[in-house]
Design a protein around this motif. Sequence first.
Motif, PDB file in Angstrom:
ATOM      1  N   UNK A  64      -8.906  -5.942   8.245  1.00 29.25           N
ATOM      2  CA  UNK A  64      -9.154  -5.554   6.861  1.00 29.25           C
ATOM      3  C   UNK A  64      -8.712  -4.096   6.634  1.00 29.25           C
ATOM      4  N   UNK A  65      -8.448  -3.710   5.379  1.00 32.42           N
ATOM      5  CA  UNK A  65      -7.905  -2.376   5.107  1.00 32.42           C
ATOM      6  C   UNK A  65      -8.751  -1.205   5.598  1.00 32.42           C
ATOM      7  N   UNK A  66     -10.052  -1.223   5.364  1.00 33.01           N
ATOM      8  CA  UNK A  66     -10.898  -0.077   5.765  1.00 33.01           C
ATOM      9  C   UNK A  66     -10.896   0.149   7.278  1.00 33.01           C
ATOM     10  N   UNK A  94       1.764  11.146  10.750  1.00 29.71           N
ATOM     11  CA  UNK A  94       1.060  10.765   9.528  1.00 29.71           C
ATOM     12  C   UNK A  94       1.299   9.273   9.324  1.00 29.71           C
ATOM     13  N   UNK A  95       0.233   8.515   9.180  1.00 24.01           N
ATOM     14  CA  UNK A  95       0.309   7.080   8.912  1.00 24.01           C
ATOM     15  C   UNK A  95      -0.396   6.804   7.594  1.00 24.01           C
ATOM     16  N   UNK A  96       0.338   6.330   6.603  1.00 18.51           N
ATOM     17  CA  UNK A  96      -0.236   6.013   5.297  1.00 18.51           C
ATOM     18  C   UNK A  96      -0.007   4.541   4.981  1.00 18.51           C
ATOM     19  N   UNK A  97      -1.062   3.859   4.548  1.00 20.63           N
ATOM     20  CA  UNK A  97      -0.907   2.484   4.086  1.00 20.63           C
ATOM     21  C   UNK A  97      -0.322   2.541   2.680  1.00 20.63           C
ATOM     22  N   UNK A  98       0.886   2.019   2.533  1.00 20.81           N
ATOM     23  CA  UNK A  98       1.537   1.975   1.231  1.00 20.81           C
ATOM     24  C   UNK A  98       1.073   0.743   0.474  1.00 20.81           C
ATOM     25  N   UNK A 104      -4.959  -4.417  -4.660  1.00 21.59           N
ATOM     26  CA  UNK A 104      -5.144  -3.135  -5.326  1.00 21.59           C
ATOM     27  C   UNK A 104      -6.580  -2.731  -5.007  1.00 21.59           C
ATOM     28  N   UNK A 105      -6.723  -1.606  -4.287  1.00 20.02           N
ATOM     29  CA  UNK A 105      -8.037  -1.150  -3.821  1.00 20.02           C
ATOM     30  C   UNK A 105      -8.216   0.303  -4.217  1.00 20.02           C
ATOM     31  N   UNK A 114      -0.817   3.181  -2.031  1.00 23.08           N
ATOM     32  CA  UNK A 114      -0.970   4.623  -1.839  1.00 23.08           C
ATOM     33  C   UNK A 114      -0.699   5.323  -3.173  1.00 23.08           C
ATOM     34  N   UNK A 115      -1.561   6.259  -3.565  1.00 25.34           N
ATOM     35  CA  UNK A 115      -1.459   6.835  -4.909  1.00 25.34           C
ATOM     36  C   UNK A 115      -0.214   7.679  -5.192  1.00 25.34           C
TER      37      UNK A 115
END
Length: 162
Positions: A64-66, A94-98, A104-105, A114-115
């Motif tokens: 899961x995302x979290x 740096x690892x960012x979930x795009x 949409x969370x 990612x914003x």
Amino acid sequence: MATVVVAVGSNIGDRRQHLADAKRYLSALSDAPLRASSIYITEPIGPSSRDFFNAVVALSTAEKPEPLIKKFKSFEAEHGRSPDHTRWSPRTIDLDIISYDDLVIQTDTLIIPHPEYHRRLFVLEPLQELFPEWQDPRTGQPVERLLMQASPMRIKKTDLRW
């Protein structure tokens, strides 16, 4: 299984090796072969003076995302990134979930998509390389249109292997 698009970046130390370490780590998390873009050299945003190595990977996972972002933050910390880093600071990794499938969370600890990704050529160009037909899950805009709207920056696709 969810398809998770992750932006990977580094501008401290052996940048190519940091990306290779991240790729190995993400491959171990993935339940299917990892898909990876080329490595791009990009100008830094903010106070850093050294160029970044950036790439995008796609992994397949039931995580899961979290819990997944917590694993990413642990990996970053193990590779010398301080959890209280300042925005736009230099970093080993740096690892960012795009994106995470079409979810949409927005929580206190995680925003997907990612914003900032839609403003960043260093995410959009490798994303388009992997997924030319990709669309933003929030707006439905295709990656091609997002590329045209992003601010210009110095970016160059390399032939570096990772």
